[in-house]
Design a protein around this motif. Structure first.
Motif, PDB file in Angstrom:
ATOM      1  N   ALA A  15       3.082  -0.286   4.277  1.00 19.57           N
ATOM      2  CA  ALA A  15       3.403  -0.296   2.849  1.00 19.57           C
ATOM      3  C   ALA A  15       4.042   1.031   2.504  1.00 19.57           C
ATOM      4  N   HIS A  23       5.137   3.330  -0.832  1.00 21.17           N
ATOM      5  CA  HIS A  23       4.946   3.490  -2.255  1.00 21.17           C
ATOM      6  C   HIS A  23       5.791   4.651  -2.766  1.00 21.17           C
ATOM      7  N   LEU A  42       4.770  -0.134  -5.384  1.00 22.72           N
ATOM      8  CA  LEU A  42       5.040  -0.624  -4.027  1.00 22.72           C
ATOM      9  C   LEU A  42       6.541  -0.860  -3.887  1.00 22.72           C
ATOM     10  N   TYR A  73       3.148  -4.608   2.560  1.00 21.94           N
ATOM     11  CA  TYR A  73       2.046  -5.477   2.169  1.00 21.94           C
ATOM     12  C   TYR A  73       1.321  -4.888   0.964  1.00 21.94           C
ATOM     13  N   ASP A  74       1.015  -5.750   0.020  1.00 22.33           N
ATOM     14  CA  ASP A  74       0.267  -5.323  -1.147  1.00 22.33           C
ATOM     15  C   ASP A  74      -1.231  -5.298  -0.813  1.00 22.33           C
ATOM     16  N   GLY A  75      -1.966  -4.377  -1.369  1.00 25.82           N
ATOM     17  CA  GLY A  75      -3.417  -4.289  -1.136  1.00 25.82           C
ATOM     18  C   GLY A  75      -3.802  -3.352  -0.014  1.00 25.82           C
TER      19      GLY A  75
END
Length: 461
Positions: A92, A94, A100, A104-106
């Motif tokens: 990920a 950011h 983001l 991948y989110d989370g």
């Protein structure tokens, strides 16, 4: 009836082996946990740099375009991570505000870090390890840090840690088995002297109380020494009992027969001849009483020598006790008995009752066979401390002195008034406490001395 615990039936070897096995088992558990911890640490040291390298490759590939960050994921960034084919890879990216940009989110990202920061997390029901790195941009069109987070599941890590643990446990188990075998051989070899001692004791005749050979290591020699001392005490007790029985059977038969004969004759004689018979009967009875007293006295002394612990005793107290008992006034009425002791304590290590009995026999011997006055004295000597009894006579001849002190040895001057045990009691007490009995003609008479070693602070100067 007392029941023995099963633990009491274990052999010494089995107890030692159980202790060794317990220590090895405990050590194996500690080694297993240590090996697993080492495996996890080694796996992290092997895989964490790969995560950092992948994240930094991605960060280096980011550029700033007219519309903002341009992300071109390099294939090489995931090439090293693909060495663990069963693991999944997550990433990920950011922006400075935490938005983001891609990936991948989370995914847990550390949005305040400058240096690489690691974190363990569970993603999609699988344990994973993540690292976050940052890159600072200071351009006219874009300023701030971009955070790159890369993660990988930990299957390969766990497999590596378990493999290292298995290898360590294999080596530990092999070494433990070798150690157990070596320990068993060494313990059996160390216990062999005890097995020999046990076998010798089992094969020994119950009536054999002779000393055993003190062979083997120091611990076995100490044990054999203690057994020999115990058997020596037991042998002396048995010997004293045998002597008492044999002496009673041998020495009492004639006096008892004589008393019975005198009593029967006294019953048959007429009145004029009965009084001499009764007087002879009384004389025989007294002689038998003296014999019994000395036999029991000797048995008591022998018993106390082996059973009563020696204590510090002032010989002056013994002399005062014997004189204050006033037995001499009943034994020899009218005879002068004097006391000669100093002001300084004369301390020895002995048994008070045995020592008192010995001195009393010395006094009785002097009153019966010596001339008055009789003196009880205490004095230091070059080799110890002495308590002595001196009469005013010349004493027995030298040939007789050599035999006095043996059981039932009487001088010709005793005329049946002695059982021959008095000085043997004195000699037994002297030998029991490391001393000696001596007889000598001194100025003013004949002296019998019981000399014992000095003791502690009570030693006379």
């Amino acid at each position: 009836m007392l029941r023995r615990s099963p633990h009491h039936r274990w052999t010494l070897v089995s107890r030692v082996m159980v202790g060794v096995l317990s220590l090895l088992a405990l050590g194996g558990i500690v080694v297993a946990f240590a090996a697993f911890a080492y495996g996890r640490s080694a796996a992290r040291q092997a895989f964490d740099p790969l995560l950092v390298g992948a994240a930094q490759d991605i960060a280096e590939s980011i550029s700033i375009g007219d519309e903002g960050p341009v992300i071109d994921l390099p294939v090489s960034a995931f090439g090293l991570l693909s060495l663990a084919p069963e693991d999944r890879i997550f990433y990920a990216i950011h922006g400075p505000d935490g938005a983001l940009l891609t990936g991948y989110d989370g995914i847990p990202a550390a949005l305040d870090t400058v240096q690489p920061r690691f974190r363990d997390w569970t993603l999609q029901d699988d344990a994973a390890r993540f690292v976050t790195v940052s890159r600072l941009f200071s351009e006219r069109a874009y300023a701030g840090r971009i955070y790159v987070t890369v993660g990988q599941t930990t299957r390969a890590r766990r497999a590596m840690a378990l493999d290292l643990t298995r290898r360590a446990l294999f080596v530990t188990t092999f070494g433990g088995i070798a150690l157990i075998v070596s320990a068993l051989i060494i313990i059996r070899s160390a216990m062999r002297p005890l097995e020999v001692l046990t076998r010798d004791l089992a094969q020994r005749d119950p009536y054999d109380l002779t000393p055993m050979q003190a062979d083997g290591p120091q611990e076995v020699r100490v044990l054999v020494g203690a057994l020999n001392r115990f058997m020596g005490r037991l042998d002396r007790q048995v010997g004293a009992m045998k002597n008492l029985i044999s002496d009673t059977a041998h020495q009492l038969r004639t006096p008892v027969a004589a008393i019975r004969a005198q009593a029967e004759l006294a019953l048959e004689d007429d009145a004029p001849r009965r009084l001499p018979r009764l007087e002879r009967l009384v004389w025989r009875t007294r002689s038998l009483g003296r014999l019994l007293d000395q036999m029991l006295s000797r048995a008591l002394v022998i018993h106390r020598i082996d059973n009563a612990a020696p204590t510090a005793i002032d010989l002056r107290d013994i002399a005062l006790t014997v004189l204050d008992s006033r037995d001499h006034e009943l034994l020899a009425p009218g005879k002068d008995v004097q006391l000669r002791i100093g002001e300084d304590a004369v301390v020895v290590l002995a048994d008070e009752i045995s020592l008192t009995e010995a001195v009393r026999n010395m006094l009785v011997n002097a009153l019966r066979h010596g001339a008055t006055p009789v003196v009880i004295g205490v004095s230091p000597t070059p080799t110890g401390s002495a308590i002595w009894v001196q009469d005013s006579g010349d004493g027995p001849p030298d040939a007789v002195r050599a035999t006095l002190g043996q059981r039932f040895e009487r001088s010709a001057a005793s005329k049946g008034n002695s059982a021959g045990l008095g000085l043997s009691i004195v000699r037994a007490v002297a030998q029991a406490f490391g001393g000696e009995m001596t007889m000598a003609t001194v100025q003013g008479g004949f002296r019998v001395s019981l000399t014992l070693p000095h003791h502690g602070a009570g030693q006379s100067q």
